[in-house]
Scaffold this active site. Structure first.
Site, PDB file in Angstrom:
ATOM      1  N   ASN A 142      52.513  57.742 -13.148  1.00 24.51           N
ATOM      2  CA  ASN A 142      53.179  59.010 -12.859  1.00 24.51           C
ATOM      3  C   ASN A 142      54.387  58.707 -11.980  1.00 24.51           C
ATOM      4  O   ASN A 142      54.234  58.284 -10.847  1.00 24.51           O
ATOM      5  CB  ASN A 142      52.198  59.950 -12.141  1.00 24.51           C
ATOM      6  CG  ASN A 142      52.818  61.259 -11.747  1.00 24.51           C
ATOM      7  OD1 ASN A 142      53.954  61.564 -12.075  1.00 24.51           O
ATOM      8  ND2 ASN A 142      52.055  62.052 -11.027  1.00 24.51           N
ATOM      9  N   TRP A 143      55.572  58.960 -12.507  1.00 22.78           N
ATOM     10  CA  TRP A 143      56.792  58.643 -11.765  1.00 22.78           C
ATOM     11  C   TRP A 143      57.168  59.721 -10.764  1.00 22.78           C
ATOM     12  O   TRP A 143      58.117  59.573 -10.009  1.00 22.78           O
ATOM     13  CB  TRP A 143      57.953  58.407 -12.725  1.00 22.78           C
ATOM     14  CG  TRP A 143      57.745  57.229 -13.622  1.00 22.78           C
ATOM     15  CD1 TRP A 143      56.651  56.402 -13.676  1.00 22.78           C
ATOM     16  CD2 TRP A 143      58.636  56.745 -14.606  1.00 22.78           C
ATOM     17  NE1 TRP A 143      56.815  55.453 -14.638  1.00 22.78           N
ATOM     18  CE2 TRP A 143      58.031  55.638 -15.239  1.00 22.78           C
ATOM     19  CE3 TRP A 143      59.886  57.154 -15.039  1.00 22.78           C
ATOM     20  CZ2 TRP A 143      58.640  54.921 -16.247  1.00 22.78           C
ATOM     21  CZ3 TRP A 143      60.491  56.444 -16.055  1.00 22.78           C
ATOM     22  CH2 TRP A 143      59.880  55.336 -16.642  1.00 22.78           C
ATOM     23  N   LYS A 144      56.439  60.826 -10.797  1.00 26.10           N
ATOM     24  CA  LYS A 144      56.690  61.955  -9.899  1.00 26.10           C
ATOM     25  C   LYS A 144      58.150  62.385  -9.997  1.00 26.10           C
ATOM     26  O   LYS A 144      58.715  62.365 -11.082  1.00 26.10           O
ATOM     27  CB  LYS A 144      56.250  61.619  -8.480  1.00 26.10           C
ATOM     28  CG  LYS A 144      54.770  61.212  -8.467  1.00 26.10           C
ATOM     29  CD  LYS A 144      54.201  61.098  -7.106  1.00 26.10           C
ATOM     30  CE  LYS A 144      52.757  60.644  -7.235  1.00 26.10           C
ATOM     31  NZ  LYS A 144      51.871  61.472  -6.485  1.00 26.10           N
TER      32      LYS A 144
ATOM     33  N   HIS B 125      46.889  67.857 -11.413  1.00 22.76           N
ATOM     34  CA  HIS B 125      47.237  66.871 -10.397  1.00 22.76           C
ATOM     35  C   HIS B 125      47.125  67.501  -9.013  1.00 22.76           C
ATOM     36  O   HIS B 125      47.453  68.668  -8.819  1.00 22.76           O
ATOM     37  CB  HIS B 125      48.663  66.348 -10.641  1.00 22.76           C
ATOM     38  CG  HIS B 125      48.979  65.145  -9.835  1.00 22.76           C
ATOM     39  ND1 HIS B 125      49.330  65.223  -8.509  1.00 22.76           N
ATOM     40  CD2 HIS B 125      48.979  63.829 -10.159  1.00 22.76           C
ATOM     41  CE1 HIS B 125      49.539  64.003  -8.050  1.00 22.76           C
ATOM     42  NE2 HIS B 125      49.334  63.135  -9.033  1.00 22.76           N
TER      43      HIS B 125
ATOM     44  N   GLU C 118      40.848  61.396  -8.851  1.00 18.25           N
ATOM     45  CA  GLU C 118      41.941  61.170  -7.916  1.00 18.25           C
ATOM     46  C   GLU C 118      41.430  61.518  -6.518  1.00 18.25           C
ATOM     47  O   GLU C 118      41.370  62.696  -6.158  1.00 18.25           O
ATOM     48  CB  GLU C 118      43.108  62.076  -8.308  1.00 18.25           C
ATOM     49  CG  GLU C 118      44.291  61.985  -7.404  1.00 18.25           C
ATOM     50  CD  GLU C 118      45.359  63.009  -7.778  1.00 18.25           C
ATOM     51  OE1 GLU C 118      46.524  62.697  -7.557  1.00 18.25           O
ATOM     52  OE2 GLU C 118      45.021  64.105  -8.262  1.00 18.25           O
TER      53      GLU C 118
ATOM     54  N   GLY D 137      47.492  58.671   1.703  1.00 22.34           N
ATOM     55  CA  GLY D 137      48.133  58.712   3.011  1.00 22.34           C
ATOM     56  C   GLY D 137      47.194  58.693   4.202  1.00 22.34           C
ATOM     57  O   GLY D 137      47.625  58.912   5.327  1.00 22.34           O
TER      58      GLY D 137
END
Length: 178
Positions: free
Chosen positions: A2-4, A88, A160, A166
Site C-alpha cells: 500500500n503506497w498510501k 483499512h 492489521e 507507531g
C-alpha cells in the site's frame, strides 16, 4: 504494498521497474501494489503481462452516480485493478468508516469482479483489554452479514494489528495467526 498518499509518476515508474527486476518475484507468491488513484493507469501500463497485480486503496460502496470524489468498483476494474483494500485502519479511524460501510464496500468490489483485501484489527486499548477476538469477529461478522460466509472465499483477510503501528510493539507470528 500500500503506497498510501506517496509518490509521483516518476516514482511510480521507478519503483515498479525495481520490483519487476529479474529474480525479484517468486511466482508462488501473489504480489500486489496499491498506488494512489491518480497513478493507477500508469501502474497498470507498467504491470501489463507481469507477475505483480494491481490494487486500489479504496472503493465506493455505491454504484456510479453523483458521488463527487468517489471511485466505483467498475472504474477500478476498467483501469486494470484486480484487488482493492477495504476497511483499512486509516479509513476507519480518519474517515469514520464503520463495519457496515466496510461490508458494503466489500460487496461492491466483489460484485464487479475485484478481490477485496479486508483489513481487520484492533486498537491498542482493545488489545490490552483482551478484546482482540471480539473486535476482529465483529469486523468479519459485518462482512458475512452482507456477503455471506462464502464471500470470504473470494477475498483476502489481512490482520492489521493497529496497536503495533507507531507504538514500538510488534505482532508475533503467533498473535497474527491467533
Amino acid at each position: 504494498g500500500n503506497w498510501k498518499m506517496h509518490g509521483s509518476r516518476a516514482e511510480t515508474r521507478s519503483l515498479l521497474e525495481a520490483l519487476l527486476a529479474p529474480a525479484r518475484i517468486d511466482e508462488r507468491v501473489t504480489c500486489i501494489v496499491c498506488p494512489p488513484f491518480v497513478y493507477l493507469t500508469d501502474a497498470a501500463r507498467e504491470l501489463a503481462g507481469q507477475l505483480i497485480s494491481l490494487g486500489a486503496q479504496d472503493v465506493c460502496a455505491e454504484s456510479p452516480g453523483a458521488y463527487t470524489g468517489e471511485i466505483a468498483a467498475q472504474m477500478l476494474k476498467d483501469v486494470g485493478c484486480e484487488y482493492v483494500l477495504v476497511g483499512h485502519s486509516e479509513r476507519r479511524a480518519l474517515f469514520g468508516e464503520d463495519d457496515a460501510l466496510v461490508a458494503r464496500k466489500f460487496a461492491a468490489a466483489q460484485s464487479k469482479g475485484l478481490t477485496p483485501i479486508l483489513c481487520v484489527g484492533e486498537q491498542l486499548a482493545e488489545r490490552d483489554s483482551g478484546q482482540t477476538h471480539a473486535v476482529v469477529g465483529r469486523q468479519l461478522e459485518a462482512v458475512i452479514a452482507v456477503s455471506g460466509v462464502d464471500g470470504l472465499a473470494n477475498a483476502v483477510v489481512a490482520y492489521e494489528p493497529v496497536w503495533a503501528i507507531g507504538t514500538g510493539r510488534t505482532a508475533t507470528p503467533e498473535q497474527a495467526q491467533d
